[in-house]
Design an enzyme around this catalytic site. Structure first.
Site, PDB file in Angstrom:
ATOM      1  CG  ASN A  11      46.152  46.706  44.094  1.00 60.40           C
ATOM      2  OD1 ASN A  11      45.128  46.938  43.454  1.00 60.40           O
ATOM      3  ND2 ASN A  11      46.481  45.484  44.496  1.00 60.40           N
ATOM      4  CD1 TRP A  12      43.723  53.127  44.655  1.00 62.48           C
ATOM      5  CD2 TRP A  12      41.806  53.848  43.713  1.00 62.48           C
ATOM      6  NE1 TRP A  12      43.722  54.501  44.706  1.00 62.48           N
ATOM      7  CE2 TRP A  12      42.553  54.974  44.133  1.00 62.48           C
ATOM      8  CE3 TRP A  12      40.581  54.062  43.086  1.00 62.48           C
ATOM      9  CZ2 TRP A  12      42.114  56.286  43.951  1.00 62.48           C
ATOM     10  CZ3 TRP A  12      40.135  55.364  42.898  1.00 62.48           C
ATOM     11  CH2 TRP A  12      40.891  56.464  43.335  1.00 62.48           C
ATOM     12  CE  LYS A  13      45.045  45.089  47.899  1.00 60.05           C
ATOM     13  NZ  LYS A  13      45.363  44.276  49.067  1.00 60.05           N
ATOM     14  CG  HIS A  97      47.537  41.201  44.324  1.00 65.19           C
ATOM     15  ND1 HIS A  97      46.818  40.679  45.374  1.00 65.19           N
ATOM     16  CD2 HIS A  97      48.117  42.328  44.781  1.00 65.19           C
ATOM     17  CE1 HIS A  97      46.958  41.480  46.425  1.00 65.19           C
ATOM     18  NE2 HIS A  97      47.743  42.491  46.090  1.00 65.19           N
ATOM     19  CD  GLU A  99      44.062  41.169  47.774  1.00 62.54           C
ATOM     20  OE1 GLU A  99      43.653  41.938  46.887  1.00 62.54           O
ATOM     21  OE2 GLU A  99      44.599  41.572  48.834  1.00 62.54           O
ATOM     22  CD  GLU A 167      51.627  43.134  47.186  1.00 66.90           C
ATOM     23  OE1 GLU A 167      51.494  44.307  47.539  1.00 66.90           O
ATOM     24  OE2 GLU A 167      50.710  42.480  46.665  1.00 66.90           O
ATOM     25  N   GLY A 173      47.017  43.932  54.323  1.00 68.40           N
ATOM     26  CA  GLY A 173      45.810  44.371  55.037  1.00 68.40           C
ATOM     27  C   GLY A 173      45.807  43.985  56.502  1.00 68.40           C
ATOM     28  CB  SER A 212      50.803  46.408  56.459  1.00 69.51           C
ATOM     29  OG  SER A 212      49.698  45.527  56.570  1.00 69.51           O
ATOM     30  N   GLY A 233      48.304  49.128  49.248  1.00 70.90           N
ATOM     31  CA  GLY A 233      46.877  48.866  49.102  1.00 70.90           C
ATOM     32  C   GLY A 233      46.059  49.964  49.746  1.00 70.90           C
TER      33      GLY A 233
HETATM   34  P1  13P Z   1      47.774  46.751  51.979  1.00 70.11           P
HETATM   35  O1  13P Z   1      48.733  47.893  51.741  1.00 70.11           O
HETATM   36  O2  13P Z   1      46.358  47.191  52.188  1.00 70.11           O
HETATM   37  O3  13P Z   1      48.292  45.815  53.018  1.00 70.11           O
HETATM   38  O4  13P Z   1      47.724  45.909  50.601  1.00 70.11           O
HETATM   39  C1  13P Z   1      48.908  45.546  49.993  1.00 70.11           C
HETATM   40  C2  13P Z   1      48.622  44.998  48.645  1.00 70.11           C
HETATM   41  O5  13P Z   1      48.079  43.928  48.492  1.00 70.11           O
HETATM   42  C3  13P Z   1      48.999  45.833  47.482  1.00 70.11           C
HETATM   43  O6  13P Z   1      48.897  45.116  46.299  1.00 70.11           O
END
Ligand code: 13P
Length: 265
Positions: A11-13, A97, A99, A167, A173, A212, A233
């Protein structure tokens, strides 16, 4: 029932400009022409979907959207429908998600509408659930994620293919992950919820872990019973970080537990 094919999703966000498409190109080049057991997918921002999907086509790399709106079209400024994402080459979509839930106020009911929209638009959803640090500290993890999943799924899934991602919000993160036992327990609980909705098919439904995940911990996470892939992520932004996770999944899905890869070096 056999273990589902592992899904390794990046997921590149809100990261990535045209100049970063080279990372997807490197990934596609590494996968192309190999017999890869896992499914590998990248979820770029909507602006890169079209170009990334073109670069990935026929090379063992799937491309998906990070979100959709539930309506097929209409006066919804700024929104993108399942049909639109499909039209530019997406085959999957991340829904709910944390976020989106935290920063955009998305509710379980909205996620559920989006899951139905994804089915209508022939996109395969990855439905995300996860508890906050406060809920975890209060011992409420299992109740929270099970109720989130129940409320985020339509009553019946028919023949539709779906994926779930666990998640934990506090692990995203943060460089922190739950213990392997906690991950196993969460996945078991989520599979029980799935079994209520889809019966035996729950065994064949991939449940991913996210939060993570890195090249360092991917093998251990993928070895946990009930973990059918990872949603990554920051370690998915560069092919050099993401590829070792893909190879860890390959080793994990070998019938001999990775001996073949070990021999290959
Ligand atoms: P990280 O791998 O940066 O912790 O993010 C996880 C995430 O939210 C994937 O959707």
């Amino acid at each position: 029932m056999p273990r589902p094919r592992l899904l390794i999703a990046g997921n590149w966000k809100m990261h990535g400009l045209a100049a970063d498409l080279g990372e997807a190109e490197t990934l596609a080049a590494a996968l192309a022409g190999r017999r890869v057991r896992s499914r590998v997918a990248l979820f770029p921002p909507a602006t890169l979907l079209d170009r990334m999907a073109r670069a990935a086509q026929g090379r063992g790399l799937l491309v998906g959207a990070q979100d959709i709106y539930h309506e097929p079209s209409g006066a919804f400024t700024g929104a993108i429908s399942a049909e639109m994402a499909k039209d530019v080459g997406a085959s999957l979509v991340i829904l709910g998600h944390s976020e989106r839930r935290r920063d955009f106020g998305e509710t379980d009911a909205q996620v559920r509408l989006k899951v139905e929209a994804a089915f209508r638009g022939r996109l395969e959803p990855i439905v995300c659930v996860g508890e906050s640090a406060e809920v975890r500290d209060a011992g409420g993890t299992m109740a929270r994620i099970e109720s989130q999943l129940r409320a985020s799924l339509p009553e019946s899934l028919g023949e539709q293919r779906i994926n779930v991602a666990y998640e934990p919000v506090w692990a995203i993160g943060a460089g922190k992950t739950p213990s392997l036992e906690e991950i196993a327990e969460a996945h078991e609980g989520l599979r029980r919820v799935l079994a209520h909705v889809i019966g035996d098919q729950a065994q064949a439904t991939p449940i991913l872990y996210g939060g993570s995940v890195t090249a360092e911990n991917a093998s251990a996470v993928l070895a946990v019973s009930g973990v059918d892939g990872v949603l990554v992520g920051s370690a998915s932004l560069e092919a050099a970080d993401f590829l070792p996770i893909v190879w860890a999944a390959e080793a994990a899905s070998e019938p001999d537990g990775g001996f073949e890869s070990w021999l290959r070096g």
